[in-house]
Design a protein around this motif. Structure first.
Motif, PDB file in Angstrom:
ATOM      1  N   LEU A 152      47.092  68.296  14.804  1.00 23.89           N
ATOM      2  CA  LEU A 152      47.702  68.930  15.966  1.00 23.89           C
ATOM      3  C   LEU A 152      46.832  70.071  16.486  1.00 23.89           C
ATOM      4  CD1 LEU A 152      50.282  69.044  17.765  1.00 23.89           C
ATOM      5  CD2 LEU A 152      51.140  70.782  16.175  1.00 23.89           C
ATOM      6  N   TRP A 155      43.800  68.595  18.468  1.00 21.38           N
ATOM      7  CA  TRP A 155      44.116  68.097  19.816  1.00 21.38           C
ATOM      8  C   TRP A 155      44.529  69.244  20.732  1.00 21.38           C
ATOM      9  CZ3 TRP A 155      41.489  64.205  20.094  1.00 21.38           C
ATOM     10  CH2 TRP A 155      41.548  63.133  19.209  1.00 21.38           C
ATOM     11  N   ASP A 156      45.145  70.248  20.189  1.00 21.37           N
ATOM     12  CA  ASP A 156      45.486  71.418  20.993  1.00 21.37           C
ATOM     13  C   ASP A 156      44.222  72.079  21.526  1.00 21.37           C
ATOM     14  OD1 ASP A 156      47.176  73.456  22.074  1.00 21.37           O
ATOM     15  OD2 ASP A 156      46.659  74.743  20.384  1.00 21.37           O
ATOM     16  N   TRP A 198      53.868  64.202  19.899  1.00 22.10           N
ATOM     17  CA  TRP A 198      53.614  64.498  21.312  1.00 22.10           C
ATOM     18  C   TRP A 198      54.401  65.745  21.732  1.00 22.10           C
ATOM     19  CZ3 TRP A 198      49.654  63.022  23.770  1.00 22.10           C
ATOM     20  CH2 TRP A 198      49.140  61.725  23.683  1.00 22.10           C
ATOM     21  N   LEU A 243      52.635  68.872  20.666  1.00 20.65           N
ATOM     22  CA  LEU A 243      51.399  69.091  21.418  1.00 20.65           C
ATOM     23  C   LEU A 243      51.702  69.522  22.849  1.00 20.65           C
ATOM     24  CD1 LEU A 243      48.328  68.961  21.653  1.00 20.65           C
ATOM     25  CD2 LEU A 243      48.519  66.518  22.141  1.00 20.65           C
ATOM     26  N   GLU A 300      52.904  73.069  22.960  1.00 18.92           N
ATOM     27  CA  GLU A 300      51.795  74.020  22.762  1.00 18.92           C
ATOM     28  C   GLU A 300      51.026  74.221  24.066  1.00 18.92           C
ATOM     29  OE1 GLU A 300      50.716  75.807  20.221  1.00 18.92           O
ATOM     30  OE2 GLU A 300      52.080  75.152  18.641  1.00 18.92           O
TER      31      GLU A 300
END
Length: 436
Positions: free
Chosen positions: A155, A158-159, A186, A189, A192
């Motif tokens: 996570l 990808w953030d 999802w 994410l 965020e």
């Protein structure tokens, strides 16, 4: 009411370097689009496929400016130029796999799915029509999400990726094969990213997934999902059933073709009437609308994620730019076409080839009737004799079909639909379907 997404897919390899993308912006804005969708622009792996991402923070050398300018600077300028024209830009977000030669396979092998021998797994798919036909993508490495062995680490990565592109100026992301990733992942994410930039929108690519796969995304926070109406023959029951079930999850986006499909001009033999019909139908069917570069010109050569290059730009078969502009304008002004309201098919009447669909708003007044001729021959049809069929007398309806001389509806009066024609009629005071 929020502005509906009218999306132009600027397929990067067909255009070339980033500065060349800018030369299309004014043309795209003039047609009334408000979004540009870019397929992956990252550094690809050994296969060269746009969807085999090796470095998420690098830019594909195919798109480097010929001048030697820093590609990141050129990209930031492109995004600012688009914004000045009222065009928001979304980027493909491919996070269910990486390229097999991504450095992540070495730095974080624990993030990946493994085969029976303990090797990193290549993703694949089974042909639903023939389970013996299995496709395996050897250039890809599948990430493990069910469950992820290191959810916090994945996570966080990808953030970082999405935040990087948000800071560059992207305000939307198309989640490739979104249903292959848990909705809770999802959701975290997306939350965020929205804490950084609340205006960012997320579009879930859900083509070909089962209902339960789509439903598990319900709480993820996606703004839109994609539907499969492109493949509808206007008769089979599956499309309306799918639409009326999925519309409760999120509003959807229709399209007449995508970068993954054959070109409609090729399939139809260059029939401009078919291209007009399918674009107008997509505008009627869903809240959002998308088309790829070249659709307006009747390009015939299929876009390819490895081989397409600027030399593949074609001479136009026809030019639908003015028609697309008119449809996009209608989309922006008719409230019924801006909602994922209920749609029903009316009982067939002679001739049975002609299809009547009725769409309303969810809770406010307004109905639109779509009268479709799916055949390549002219068909004559009748306006319903009774007010109860459409929910109002003929005088309450007006023809809003773009680029055609309006018809005046009259009970039991026949009218002709040309080959592959679609007409739209609007009743602004029509009750919501199911009301009363």
């Amino acid at each position: 009411m929020a502005e509906v997404p009218l999306i132009y897919n600027l397929f990067p390899p067909l255009i070339g370097s980033i500065p060349r993308w800018e030369t299309h912006l004014e043309r795209i804005a003039a047609m009334g689009f408000n979004w540009i969708y870019l397929n992956p622009i990252h550094t690809p792996g050994l296969s060269g496929s746009l969807y085999a991402v090796k470095d998420y923070f690098g830019i594909n050398p195919l798109f480097y400016p010929e001048s030697g300018e820093d590609p990141e600077a050129a990209l930031a300028r492109f995004l600012k130029s688009a914004g000045r024209l009222g065009l928001r830009v979304m980027l493909d977000l491919v996070i269910n796999h990486t390229a097999i030669d991504s450095p992540l396979t070495v730095a974080h092998p624990e993030w990946y799915a493994k085969d029976e021998a303990g090797r990193i797994k290549n993703p694949g798919c089974i042909d639903p029509a023939d389970a013996r036909k299995v496709t395996v993508w050897g250039d890809l490495a599948e990430l493990e999400y069910w469950p992820p062995p290191d959810p916090e680490g994945l996570l966080h990565y990808w953030d970082q990726v999405v935040s990087y592109y948000v800071r560059l100026g992207f305000v939307g992301f198309r989640a490739d094969a979104a249903y292959k990733i848990p909705g809770w992942f999802w959701g975290r994410l997306i939350s965020e990213i929205r804490s950084l930039a609340p205006e960012v929108q997320f579009f879930a690519e859900t083509l070909g997934c089962r209902l339960e796969e789509c439903e598990q995304l319900m709480t993820a926070g996606f703004d839109f999902l994609y539907n499969s109406s492109k493949w509808w023959d206007f008769k089979a029951e599956w499309c309306l059933e799918q639409y009326n079930r999925f519309r409760r999850l999120a509003p959807s986006i229709s399209f007449p073709e995508t970068h993954d499909t054959e070109r409609l001009a090729q399939e139809s033999g260059g029939a401009v009437e078919v291209a007009r019909q399918r674009y107008l139908f997509a505008a009627f069917f869903s809240t959002g609308l998308m088309m790829p570069v070249g659709y307006e010109y009747g390009f015939r050569k299929k876009l390819h994620v490895v081989h397409t290059r600027p030399e593949d730009w074609e001479s136009p078969t026809y030019d639908l730019s003015a028609y697309i502009t008119a449809v996009n304008r209608l989309k922006k002004t008719c409230p019924v076409l801006q909602e994922e309201g209920p749609i029903v098919a009316l009982p067939p009447a002679p001739p049975r080839e002609v299809v009547w669909l009725l769409k309303s708003r969810e809770s406010r007044r307004g109905r639109v009737a779509a009268v479709i001729n799916p055949t390549r021959e002219a068909q004559e049809t009748l306006w319903p004799e009774t007010d109860t069929v459409l929910g109002g007398p003929p005088s309450a309806w007006r023809d809003i079909t773009p680029d055609m001389i309006p018809l005046k509806p009259a009970a039991a009066r026949p009218f002709t639909l040309g080959p592959s024609r679609l007409r739209l009629f609007y009743h602004p005071e029509g009750e919501p379907l199911g009301a009363g």
